[in-house]
Design an enzyme around this catalytic site. Structure first.
Site: not given
Ligand code: 2RA
Length: 339
Positions: A13, A40, A99, A134, A247, A322
């Site tokens: 995605a 893939s 990160r 995200c 989100h 997101q």
């Molecule tokens: C979630 N933050 O939304 C994670 C995706 N990387 O589950």
């Protein structure tokens, strides 16, 4: 002209959204490699009028690649990120693998571009740059402009997270479950082992010894790193809700010095990558559907926190796509800073 680039996890995605964003922003590349797992590899795809065959990701994939955008999961990033850096590639990694590593910049371009100062593509010197989670990106796009004006002492976040955060299969299952419920059929629960449609539940990431889940601790730790402030108090509750790809987050902020709601609204109206939707009379505020497939994060419900004295507290409500600003757009904006 421009850098030679590679997209790792191109059939996922976020990988697909990388291509959309590269196209939408007319990113200047000399060549592009479409990389994915063995499963893939061989798939054909067209991009900007040219046909490509998806290649299997191997150590040799990065020879001559200036910038690689990764979104293929943490284990792929851990295995191939360092190999790419060795080859002189700058890796922009969407996974959580690196990160919190001190020497890895964690960057939201509108918020802390200075964190990647001096890293430039085409110099033959590899580097690793991490894309934040995200829910962190979406929250900080709105909270940071306020924090810059009046230091945030404490931030309390409640998230309402879309299916897309769990991948394309979760989006498909949410749709399938919705049909099944409406048709009175047994509900297919393969991704989350529970019904998701017409329901919501605590985020599916692992719960840690302190009772927080990984998603919540990412918000805590990543905020402190991005704000370069190890003392700011952050707590979060992350919830998965039956929404496709954007989100929503309720954010409560406590400031060191007063910040009134009108000043906050003005700051947000001027903030890059943020749109204010805050119409009390019409009861019109941000919704996940309206920010879906869009670049900007929308913020509203801007109001003084009545549980605090004076103007030391503020509540806001933020929505952001997101897959786009939460992942692909942010990573491509980081790549633009490398040019
Ligand atoms: C979630 N933050 O939304 C994670 C995706 N990387 O589950």
């Amino acid at each position: 002209s421009g850098p030679s680039i590679a997209v790792v996890g191109v059939t996922g995605a976020v990988g697909q959204e990388f291509l959309s964003v590269l196209h939408d922003r007319d990113f200047p590349y000399r060549s592009i490699k479409m990389l994915a797992s063995k499963r893939s590899a061989g798939q054909k795809l067209s991009f900007q009028g040219r046909s490509y065959v998806v290649e299997e990701l191997t150590g040799g994939s990065f020879d001559g690649v200036d910038i690689a955008l990764f979104s293929a999961g943490g284990s792929i990033s851990k295995e191939f990120g360092p190999i790419a850096v060795e080859k002189g590639t700058i890796v922009v990694d969407n996974s959580s693998a690196f990160r919190m590593q001190d020497d890895v910049p964690l960057v939201v371009p509108e918020v802390n571009p200075e964190a990647m100062e001096g890293i430039k593509a085409g110099k033959g010197k590899g580097a690793l740059i991490a894309n934040p989670n995200c829910s962190t990106i979406i929250c900080l796009m709105a909270a940071t402009p306020l924090h810059r004006h009046s230091k945030v002492k404490r931030m309390v976040v409640s998230t309402y997270q879309a299916a897309s955060g769990a991948g394309a299969a979760a989006m498909r299952e949410l749709e399938q479950q919705t049909h099944e419920v409406l048709e009175g059929k047994p509900v297919t629960c393969e991704i989350f082992q529970r019904q998701y449609a017409f329901n919501l539940f605590s985020h599916n990431s692992a719960v840690l010894p302190n009772g927080y889940n990984e998603e919540e601790m990412k918000l805590v730790k990543e905020t402190r790193k991005i704000w370069n402030d190890k003392d700011v108090k952050v707590t979060a509750t992350c919830i998965r809700v039956p929404v496709m790809r954007a989100h929503a987050e309720s954010v409560n902020l406590e400031f060191e010095n007063p910040l009134d709601e009108d000043t906050a609204r003005d700051i947000l109206k001027k903030a890059p990558g943020v749109v204010v939707i805050d119409d009390r009379a019409a009861n019109n505020f941000p919704t996940p559907l309206e920010v879906s497939n869009k670049d900007d994060v929308a913020v509203g419900r801007i109001r003084r926190d009545v549980s605090q004295e004076g103007n030391y507290g503020l509540d806001i409500f933020v929505c952001g796509d997101q897959i786009r600003k939460g992942a692909a757009l942010n990573a491509v904006q980081i790549a633009e800073l490398l040019l």
